[in-house]
Design a protein around this motif. Structure first.
Motif, mmCIF file in Angstrom:
data_model
loop_
_atom_site.group_PDB
_atom_site.id
_atom_site.type_symbol
_atom_site.label_atom_id
_atom_site.label_comp_id
_atom_site.label_asym_id
_atom_site.label_seq_id
_atom_site.Cartn_x
_atom_site.Cartn_y
_atom_site.Cartn_z
ATOM 1 N N ARG A 245 3.550 54.253 47.867
ATOM 2 C CA ARG A 245 3.582 55.501 47.093
ATOM 3 C C ARG A 245 3.743 56.717 48.000
ATOM 4 O O ARG A 245 4.241 57.756 47.566
ATOM 5 N N PHE A 246 3.315 56.585 49.251
ATOM 6 C CA PHE A 246 3.426 57.710 50.177
ATOM 7 C C PHE A 246 4.875 58.100 50.457
ATOM 8 O O PHE A 246 5.134 59.196 50.922
ATOM 9 N N ARG A 247 5.829 57.223 50.162
ATOM 10 C CA ARG A 247 7.231 57.605 50.375
ATOM 11 C C ARG A 247 7.655 58.683 49.385
ATOM 12 O O ARG A 247 8.605 59.408 49.628
ATOM 13 N N TYR A 248 6.948 58.793 48.257
ATOM 14 C CA TYR A 248 7.260 59.808 47.256
ATOM 15 C C TYR A 248 6.461 61.095 47.466
ATOM 16 O O TYR A 248 6.929 62.176 47.102
ATOM 17 N N CYS A 249 5.262 60.971 48.005
ATOM 18 C CA CYS A 249 4.422 62.142 48.300
ATOM 19 C C CYS A 249 3.398 61.717 49.340
ATOM 20 O O CYS A 249 2.540 60.889 49.063
ATOM 21 N N SER A 250 3.488 62.293 50.517
ATOM 22 C CA SER A 250 2.540 61.931 51.570
ATOM 23 C C SER A 250 1.250 62.743 51.437
ATOM 24 O O SER A 250 1.237 63.812 50.811
ATOM 25 N N ARG A 251 0.219 62.252 52.037
ATOM 26 C CA ARG A 251 -1.040 62.989 52.082
ATOM 27 C C ARG A 251 -0.825 64.340 52.732
ATOM 28 O O ARG A 251 -1.294 65.367 52.234
ATOM 29 N N ASP A 252 -0.093 64.367 53.840
ATOM 30 C CA ASP A 252 0.112 65.618 54.560
ATOM 31 C C ASP A 252 0.858 66.643 53.714
ATOM 32 O O ASP A 252 0.520 67.834 53.722
ATOM 33 N N GLU A 253 1.883 66.211 52.986
ATOM 34 C CA GLU A 253 2.629 67.132 52.134
ATOM 35 C C GLU A 253 1.726 67.706 51.047
ATOM 36 O O GLU A 253 1.742 68.916 50.780
ATOM 37 N N LEU A 254 0.931 66.854 50.440
ATOM 38 C CA LEU A 254 0.040 67.275 49.365
ATOM 39 C C LEU A 254 -1.023 68.246 49.875
ATOM 40 O O LEU A 254 -1.232 69.322 49.308
ATOM 41 N N VAL A 255 -1.686 67.891 50.962
ATOM 42 C CA VAL A 255 -2.737 68.752 51.508
ATOM 43 C C VAL A 255 -2.152 70.078 52.008
ATOM 44 O O VAL A 255 -2.740 71.141 51.789
ATOM 45 N N ALA A 256 -0.990 70.044 52.642
ATOM 46 C CA ALA A 256 -0.363 71.281 53.115
ATOM 47 C C ALA A 256 -0.047 72.214 51.951
ATOM 48 O O ALA A 256 -0.248 73.429 52.044
ATOM 49 N N ALA A 257 0.419 71.668 50.845
ATOM 50 C CA ALA A 257 0.745 72.499 49.687
ATOM 51 C C ALA A 257 -0.522 73.078 49.045
ATOM 52 O O ALA A 257 -0.522 74.229 48.602
ATOM 53 N N LEU A 258 -1.590 72.299 49.013
ATOM 54 C CA LEU A 258 -2.873 72.806 48.488
ATOM 55 C C LEU A 258 -3.478 73.846 49.418
ATOM 56 O O LEU A 258 -4.123 74.781 48.967
ATOM 57 N N ASP A 259 -3.301 73.647 50.713
ATOM 58 C CA ASP A 259 -3.817 74.544 51.747
ATOM 59 C C ASP A 259 -5.283 74.906 51.501
ATOM 60 O O ASP A 259 -5.647 76.077 51.427
ATOM 61 N N PHE B 217 -6.250 56.965 44.309
ATOM 62 C CA PHE B 217 -5.406 56.796 45.493
ATOM 63 C C PHE B 217 -5.232 58.115 46.253
ATOM 64 O O PHE B 217 -5.504 58.186 47.452
ATOM 65 N N TYR B 218 -4.801 59.155 45.568
ATOM 66 C CA TYR B 218 -4.610 60.451 46.230
ATOM 67 C C TYR B 218 -5.915 61.242 46.310
ATOM 68 O O TYR B 218 -6.104 62.029 47.236
ATOM 69 N N THR B 219 -6.829 61.031 45.391
ATOM 70 C CA THR B 219 -8.127 61.712 45.443
ATOM 71 C C THR B 219 -8.816 61.417 46.771
ATOM 72 O O THR B 219 -9.336 62.322 47.427
ATOM 73 N N ARG B 220 -8.832 60.146 47.154
ATOM 74 C CA ARG B 220 -9.474 59.748 48.413
ATOM 75 C C ARG B 220 -8.782 60.389 49.619
ATOM 76 O O ARG B 220 -9.421 60.647 50.633
ATOM 77 N N GLU B 221 -7.484 60.637 49.510
ATOM 78 C CA GLU B 221 -6.737 61.249 50.612
ATOM 79 C C GLU B 221 -7.057 62.730 50.767
ATOM 80 O O GLU B 221 -7.084 63.258 51.874
ATOM 81 N N VAL B 222 -7.292 63.418 49.663
ATOM 82 C CA VAL B 222 -7.569 64.854 49.680
ATOM 83 C C VAL B 222 -9.045 65.135 49.981
ATOM 84 O O VAL B 222 -9.383 66.145 50.605
ATOM 85 N N ALA B 223 -9.937 64.247 49.581
ATOM 86 C CA ALA B 223 -11.384 64.470 49.685
ATOM 87 C C ALA B 223 -11.867 64.925 51.062
ATOM 88 O O ALA B 223 -12.720 65.824 51.141
ATOM 89 N N PRO B 224 -11.366 64.399 52.181
ATOM 90 C CA PRO B 224 -11.875 64.849 53.482
ATOM 91 C C PRO B 224 -11.557 66.310 53.814
ATOM 92 O O PRO B 224 -12.149 66.875 54.733
ATOM 93 N N PHE B 225 -10.661 66.920 53.062
ATOM 94 C CA PHE B 225 -10.212 68.273 53.387
ATOM 95 C C PHE B 225 -10.851 69.357 52.526
ATOM 96 O O PHE B 225 -10.550 70.534 52.697
ATOM 97 N N VAL B 226 -11.706 68.971 51.576
ATOM 98 C CA VAL B 226 -12.315 69.930 50.652
ATOM 99 C C VAL B 226 -13.805 69.652 50.503
ATOM 100 O O VAL B 226 -14.299 68.597 50.917
ATOM 101 N N GLY B 227 -14.490 70.594 49.864
ATOM 102 C CA GLY B 227 -15.904 70.403 49.601
ATOM 103 C C GLY B 227 -16.151 69.437 48.462
ATOM 104 O O GLY B 227 -17.085 68.637 48.499
ATOM 105 N N ARG B 228 -15.286 69.510 47.429
ATOM 106 C CA ARG B 228 -15.477 68.659 46.261
ATOM 107 C C ARG B 228 -14.139 68.435 45.560
ATOM 108 O O ARG B 228 -13.319 69.347 45.458
ATOM 109 N N VAL B 229 -13.968 67.215 45.051
ATOM 110 C CA VAL B 229 -12.819 66.886 44.208
ATOM 111 C C VAL B 229 -13.348 66.352 42.883
ATOM 112 O O VAL B 229 -14.167 65.433 42.867
ATOM 113 N N ASP B 230 -12.871 66.941 41.800
ATOM 114 C CA ASP B 230 -13.143 66.410 40.476
ATOM 115 C C ASP B 230 -11.956 65.532 40.114
ATOM 116 O O ASP B 230 -10.833 66.025 39.973
ATOM 117 N N ALA B 231 -12.187 64.237 40.010
ATOM 118 C CA ALA B 231 -11.140 63.275 39.672
ATOM 119 C C ALA B 231 -11.098 63.160 38.154
ATOM 120 O O ALA B 231 -11.975 62.547 37.544
#
Length: 184
Positions: free
Chosen positions: A19-33, A49-63
């Motif tokens: 799935r990362f070929r369609y949207c990578s963690r880095d692309e997603l996190v960079a856009a969220l900034d 799948f993507y929630t776990r990828e974003v979680a280390p970069f924020v205080g909280r994720v509501d899935a």
């Protein structure tokens, strides 16, 4: 558009690293900034799948997912400490006005994109908060994902977001997907 949800019987497919070929963690996190203390929502989180990828970069994720079965799958795979599972329709998000610093949707925009849902997303985002959508594009060939006639292209997605009050910063069709960044 189809406005259907992903079949929970096929939930294991959502954990495929290709799935990362369609949207990578880095692309997603960079856009969220995000800032490290930000609270963001993953709209249509599925198995996380993507929630776990974003979680280390924020205080909280509501899935957020409308299907409780998807949250069961997420729990089976392990939910990070800073992730809350929220069962809700995007049109009826259980957050206060401006409560979220950002939101994202990966391969689910076509499932919920309506005037009512996008107004709800706009309402819960802080002023200037980003909404990032990576989804299957109607301009694609249909090699994966839902049927092409159930998809939006980038221009249609941008128009829907603009109609909901968002300032669209980027709307791009790619070979099979679209990528949109907008701000509340």
């Amino acid at each position: 558009m189809g406005f259907h949800t992903f079949d929970p019987e096929r939930a294991a497919n959502l954990e495929d690293a290709s799935r990362f070929r369609y949207c990578s963690r880095d692309e997603l996190v960079a856009a969220l900034d995000p800032e490290p203390e930000d609270r963001v929502a993953d709209l249509g989180s599925g198995t996380g799948f993507y929630t776990r990828e974003v979680a280390p970069f924020v205080g909280r994720v509501d899935a957020v997912d409308v299907q409780p079965q998807m949250h069961e799958e997420f729990r089976d795979r392990g939910v990070p400490e800073n992730v809350s599972l929220v069962t809700a329709d995007v049109a009826d998000l259980p957050f206060g006005a401006g409560e979220l610093d950002g939101a994202f949707s990966t391969m689910t925009f076509h499932e919920f994109a309506s005037a009512e849902s996008l107004a709800a997303v706009h309402r819960v985002l802080a002023e200037g908060g980003p909404f990032v959508a990576a989804d299957w594009s109607a301009a694609g060939e249909g090699e994966d994902g839902p049927p092409v006639d159930e998809r939006f292209d980038a221009e249609d997605a941008a128009d829907l977001l603009a109609d909901a009050g968002f300032a669209v910063e980027r709307a791009t069709d790619r070979p099979e997907t679209l990528f949109v960044v907008a701000r509340a």
